[in-house]
Design a protein around this motif. Structure first.
Motif, PDB file in Angstrom:
ATOM      1  N   MET A  18       1.124  -1.000  -0.031  1.00 31.59           N
ATOM      2  CA  MET A  18       0.063   0.049   0.108  1.00 31.59           C
ATOM      3  C   MET A  18       0.818   1.204   0.200  1.00 31.59           C
ATOM      4  O   MET A  18       2.034   1.149   0.656  1.00 31.59           O
ATOM      5  N   PHE A  19       0.298   2.078  -0.503  1.00 37.36           N
ATOM      6  CA  PHE A  19       1.042   3.691  -0.708  1.00 37.36           C
ATOM      7  C   PHE A  19       0.897   4.442   0.021  1.00 37.36           C
ATOM      8  O   PHE A  19      -0.389   4.654   0.197  1.00 37.36           O
ATOM      9  N   MET A  20       1.418   4.800   1.351  1.00 34.08           N
ATOM     10  CA  MET A  20       1.615   5.818   2.379  1.00 34.08           C
ATOM     11  C   MET A  20       2.499   6.786   2.234  1.00 34.08           C
ATOM     12  O   MET A  20       3.670   7.186   1.720  1.00 34.08           O
ATOM     13  N   VAL A  21       2.178   7.910   2.727  1.00 32.84           N
ATOM     14  CA  VAL A  21       3.026   9.414   2.974  1.00 32.84           C
ATOM     15  C   VAL A  21       3.253   9.586   4.187  1.00 32.84           C
ATOM     16  O   VAL A  21       2.138   9.459   5.414  1.00 32.84           O
ATOM     17  N   VAL A  22       4.453  10.149   4.074  1.00 32.82           N
ATOM     18  CA  VAL A  22       4.604  10.664   5.793  1.00 32.82           C
ATOM     19  C   VAL A  22       4.375  12.030   5.926  1.00 32.82           C
ATOM     20  O   VAL A  22       4.577  13.132   4.545  1.00 32.82           O
ATOM     21  N   ARG A  23       3.255  12.470   6.920  1.00 34.61           N
ATOM     22  CA  ARG A  23       3.032  14.122   7.238  1.00 34.61           C
ATOM     23  C   ARG A  23       3.554  15.185   6.986  1.00 34.61           C
ATOM     24  O   ARG A  23       5.214  14.732   8.514  1.00 34.61           O
ATOM     25  N   HIS A  24       4.014  16.246   7.147  1.00 35.68           N
ATOM     26  CA  HIS A  24       5.035  16.934   7.322  1.00 35.68           C
ATOM     27  C   HIS A  24       4.679  17.210   8.972  1.00 35.68           C
ATOM     28  O   HIS A  24       3.925  17.423   9.398  1.00 35.68           O
ATOM     29  N   HIS A  25       6.452  17.585   9.573  1.00 28.21           N
ATOM     30  CA  HIS A  25       6.139  17.457  10.848  1.00 28.21           C
ATOM     31  C   HIS A  25       5.750  18.536  11.124  1.00 28.21           C
ATOM     32  O   HIS A  25       5.036  19.043  12.700  1.00 28.21           O
ATOM     33  N   GLU A  77      -2.073  15.231  -3.530  1.00 28.77           N
ATOM     34  CA  GLU A  77      -1.264  14.909  -2.345  1.00 28.77           C
ATOM     35  C   GLU A  77       0.130  14.018  -2.324  1.00 28.77           C
ATOM     36  O   GLU A  77       1.678  13.386  -2.279  1.00 28.77           O
ATOM     37  N   ALA A  78      -0.577  13.088  -3.892  1.00 32.24           N
ATOM     38  CA  ALA A  78       0.478  11.501  -3.791  1.00 32.24           C
ATOM     39  C   ALA A  78       0.702  11.405  -5.431  1.00 32.24           C
ATOM     40  O   ALA A  78       0.839  10.986  -5.680  1.00 32.24           O
ATOM     41  N   GLY A  79       0.487  12.715  -6.305  1.00 32.87           N
ATOM     42  CA  GLY A  79       0.344  13.019  -8.111  1.00 32.87           C
ATOM     43  C   GLY A  79      -0.343  10.823  -8.776  1.00 32.87           C
ATOM     44  O   GLY A  79      -0.438  11.531  -9.812  1.00 32.87           O
ATOM     45  N   VAL A  80      -1.494  10.584  -7.746  1.00 30.73           N
ATOM     46  CA  VAL A  80      -2.258   9.858  -8.634  1.00 30.73           C
ATOM     47  C   VAL A  80      -2.991  10.574  -9.105  1.00 30.73           C
ATOM     48  O   VAL A  80      -4.264  10.997  -8.335  1.00 30.73           O
ATOM     49  N   VAL A 160       3.041   6.989 -11.402  1.00 26.29           N
ATOM     50  CA  VAL A 160       4.309   7.174 -10.800  1.00 26.29           C
ATOM     51  C   VAL A 160       3.669   8.014  -9.993  1.00 26.29           C
ATOM     52  O   VAL A 160       3.409   9.352  -9.388  1.00 26.29           O
ATOM     53  N   LEU A 161       3.644   7.380  -8.495  1.00 29.94           N
ATOM     54  CA  LEU A 161       2.769   8.329  -7.164  1.00 29.94           C
ATOM     55  C   LEU A 161       4.007   8.275  -6.435  1.00 29.94           C
ATOM     56  O   LEU A 161       5.564   7.848  -6.552  1.00 29.94           O
ATOM     57  N   VAL A 162       3.941   9.927  -5.921  1.00 31.02           N
ATOM     58  CA  VAL A 162       5.011  10.159  -4.917  1.00 31.02           C
ATOM     59  C   VAL A 162       4.585  11.769  -4.219  1.00 31.02           C
ATOM     60  O   VAL A 162       3.586  12.144  -4.206  1.00 31.02           O
ATOM     61  N   HIS A 163       5.213  11.962  -3.574  1.00 30.82           N
ATOM     62  CA  HIS A 163       4.228  12.741  -2.095  1.00 30.82           C
ATOM     63  C   HIS A 163       4.672  14.120  -3.099  1.00 30.82           C
ATOM     64  O   HIS A 163       5.403  13.917  -3.506  1.00 30.82           O
ATOM     65  N   ASP A 164       3.569  15.448  -1.904  1.00 33.89           N
ATOM     66  CA  ASP A 164       4.378  16.482  -2.688  1.00 33.89           C
ATOM     67  C   ASP A 164       5.208  17.442  -2.323  1.00 33.89           C
ATOM     68  O   ASP A 164       5.331  18.200  -2.668  1.00 33.89           O
ATOM     69  N   GLY A 165       5.915  17.134  -1.491  1.00 31.70           N
ATOM     70  CA  GLY A 165       6.562  18.155  -0.580  1.00 31.70           C
ATOM     71  C   GLY A 165       6.698  18.935  -0.098  1.00 31.70           C
ATOM     72  O   GLY A 165       6.932  20.350   0.656  1.00 31.70           O
ATOM     73  N   HIS A 166       4.997  18.828  -0.084  1.00 30.76           N
ATOM     74  CA  HIS A 166       4.367  20.504   0.956  1.00 30.76           C
ATOM     75  C   HIS A 166       3.792  20.019   2.390  1.00 30.76           C
ATOM     76  O   HIS A 166       4.168  19.430   3.450  1.00 30.76           O
ATOM     77  N   SER A 168       3.396  16.559   2.676  1.00 29.36           N
ATOM     78  CA  SER A 168       3.113  15.758   3.029  1.00 29.36           C
ATOM     79  C   SER A 168       4.952  14.936   2.031  1.00 29.36           C
ATOM     80  O   SER A 168       5.309  15.992   1.890  1.00 29.36           O
ATOM     81  N   VAL A 169       6.471  14.697   3.446  1.00 27.15           N
ATOM     82  CA  VAL A 169       7.606  15.213   3.121  1.00 27.15           C
ATOM     83  C   VAL A 169       8.566  13.114   2.838  1.00 27.15           C
ATOM     84  O   VAL A 169       9.694  13.965   2.046  1.00 27.15           O
ATOM     85  N   ASP A 170       7.426  12.564   2.742  1.00 24.40           N
ATOM     86  CA  ASP A 170       7.840  11.391   2.247  1.00 24.40           C
ATOM     87  C   ASP A 170       7.044  10.339   1.668  1.00 24.40           C
ATOM     88  O   ASP A 170       5.364  10.544   2.235  1.00 24.40           O
ATOM     89  N   SER A 171       7.264   9.142   1.199  1.00 26.04           N
ATOM     90  CA  SER A 171       6.153   8.302   0.478  1.00 26.04           C
ATOM     91  C   SER A 171       6.933   7.174   0.099  1.00 26.04           C
ATOM     92  O   SER A 171       8.299   6.815  -0.192  1.00 26.04           O
ATOM     93  N   VAL A 172       6.639   6.146   1.142  1.00 27.58           N
ATOM     94  CA  VAL A 172       6.836   4.791   0.934  1.00 27.58           C
ATOM     95  C   VAL A 172       5.751   3.789   0.377  1.00 27.58           C
ATOM     96  O   VAL A 172       4.601   3.566   0.666  1.00 27.58           O
TER      97      VAL A 172
END
Length: 182
Positions: A18-25, A77-80, A160-166, A168-172
């Motif tokens: 599953m695709f998950m993102v890390v929320r900005h701190h 958030e994920a470009g999907v 290609v799924l990828v975090h937005d950098g705003h 969310s700061v990482d994705s996995v």
């Protein structure tokens, strides 16, 4: 606050992922958490005109707005992009989604509504790709409360799924077992 999130799934080398993102701190809710792409329903998601731009949307306007919000948030958030060109059964291809990448930030900033985007690109949201599987409400003790509907959807193979950098700061891509263990 009504909200929607999508658990995007794929077959990976280790099995189901599953695709998950890390929320900005610095985000005020669930900062630093590993989460599924999604968020609160925006006023633009409630526009009745969107019903004509949705495949398989819920007939209830509130649930339809949650589906639309979940798809919009996943794009931001994920470009999907769970959408189809009008008249097609296939989701938009990865090259076209990459070409639309600049619209993610414009939509997030409120400079472009989801309806304007869909009309300009002649797209239909693939609400029928979403399977609703959970409904959680944030506990009363929390300062912010969300009424969240969770959907499952297969991730498009060529996007290609990828975090937005705003937000969310990482994705996995991660297996459910690994996410629980972590």
């Amino acid at each position: 606050v009504p909200s929607g999130t999508i658990v995007l799934l794929r077959d990976g080398a280790a099995g189901l992922e599953m695709f998950m993102v890390v929320r900005h701190h610095q985000i005020d809710f669930a900062s630093g958490a590993l989460v599924f792409p999604g968020g609160k329903v925006a006023a633009m998601d409630e526009d009745p005109a969107l019903a004509a731009r949705c495949d398989g949307a819920d007939p209830d306007p509130v649930m339809r707005a949650v589906q639309i919000g979940a798809i919009r948030e996943a794009f931001e958030e994920a470009g999907v992009l769970l959408a189809r060109p009008t008249g097609s059964d296939a989701l938009v291809d990865g090259d076209r989604v990459l070409a639309l990448d600049g619209d993610r930030a414009r939509m997030n900033a409120g400079e472009l509504t989801i309806l304007e985007f869909l009309e300009r690109e002649d797209l239909r949201l693939a609400c029928d790709a979403l399977t609703r599987f959970a409904h959680w409400v944030t506990p009363e003790m929390m300062p912010k409360r969300f009424d969240t509907h969770f959907f499952i959807a297969p991730a498009p193979d060529d996007q290609v799924l990828v975090h937005d950098g705003h937000e969310s700061v990482d994705s996995v891509w991660i297996t459910p077992d690994q996410a629980v263990a972590d």
